[in-house]
Design a protein around this motif. Structure first.
Motif, short mmCIF file in Angstrom:
data_model
loop_
_atom_site.label_atom_id
_atom_site.label_comp_id
_atom_site.label_asym_id
_atom_site.label_seq_id
_atom_site.Cartn_x
_atom_site.Cartn_y
_atom_site.Cartn_z
N UNK A 66 -1.90 15.11 -0.67
CA UNK A 66 -2.59 14.42 -0.82
C UNK A 66 -3.37 13.54 -0.01
N UNK A 67 -3.32 13.99 1.16
CA UNK A 67 -4.26 13.49 3.02
C UNK A 67 -5.25 14.64 3.12
N UNK A 68 -4.42 16.14 2.45
CA UNK A 68 -4.77 17.40 2.40
C UNK A 68 -6.10 17.81 1.62
N UNK A 77 -7.55 14.72 0.08
CA UNK A 77 -8.97 13.91 0.26
C UNK A 77 -9.52 14.65 1.49
N UNK A 78 -9.09 14.96 2.62
CA UNK A 78 -9.94 15.58 3.38
C UNK A 78 -11.01 16.71 2.90
N UNK A 79 -10.29 17.04 1.54
CA UNK A 79 -11.39 18.60 1.72
C UNK A 79 -12.12 18.01 0.77
N UNK A 80 -11.72 17.17 -0.06
CA UNK A 80 -13.09 16.25 -0.53
C UNK A 80 -14.05 15.70 0.01
N UNK A 81 -13.53 15.13 1.16
CA UNK A 81 -14.94 14.42 2.18
C UNK A 81 -15.70 15.50 2.38
N UNK A 82 -14.93 16.39 2.84
CA UNK A 82 -16.32 17.99 3.56
C UNK A 82 -16.92 18.13 1.75
N UNK A 83 -16.67 18.48 0.64
CA UNK A 83 -16.97 18.86 0.00
C UNK A 83 -18.84 18.53 -0.30
N UNK A 84 -20.05 19.61 0.27
CA UNK A 84 -21.05 19.51 -0.26
C UNK A 84 -21.48 19.10 -1.91
N UNK A 116 1.15 -1.44 -0.25
CA UNK A 116 -0.04 0.46 -0.31
C UNK A 116 0.43 1.81 -0.51
N UNK A 117 0.80 2.05 -1.29
CA UNK A 117 1.41 3.68 -0.82
C UNK A 117 1.21 4.38 -0.28
N UNK A 118 2.43 4.59 0.58
CA UNK A 118 1.23 6.06 1.62
C UNK A 118 1.53 7.41 0.75
N UNK A 119 0.94 8.04 1.41
CA UNK A 119 0.34 9.07 1.04
C UNK A 119 1.12 10.63 1.44
N UNK A 120 0.62 11.61 0.67
CA UNK A 120 2.22 12.44 1.07
C UNK A 120 0.91 13.39 1.65
#
Length: 75
Positions: free
Chosen positions: A8-10, A12-19, A1-5
């Motif tokens: 990339x983590x930021x 994904x977190x922004x995408x989760x909060x996206x309305x 499994x690749x480790x996210x930079x």
């Protein structure tokens, strides 16, 4: 499994909060159509047609027929 930079983590977190993403997913779910089930029953013809077309799409070759040579088969 690749480790996210961290970037990339930021993302994904922004995408989760996206309305907008939530609204898009709600729209997709509300408009989907199940070709394989009608009134709670599986439509086998539709399923077989889909699987046949999918196998053609991925160039899946049917394996050659092999005769079963067992004499006694108990289930």
């Amino acid at each position: 499994m690749a480790i996210l930079t961290e970037l990339e983590k930021k993302e994904l977190k922004d995408l989760v909060d996206s309305e907008d993403l939530r609204n898009d997913n709600r729209r997709i779910v509300s408009q989907r159509h199940d070709l394989f089930h009608v009134d709670g029953e599986v439509i086998v013809d539709n399923l077989i047609e889909f699987l046949t077309m999918y196998n053609e799409f991925i160039n899946h070759e049917t394996p050659p027929f092999r005769k079963i040579i067992d004499k006694i088969m108990k289930l």
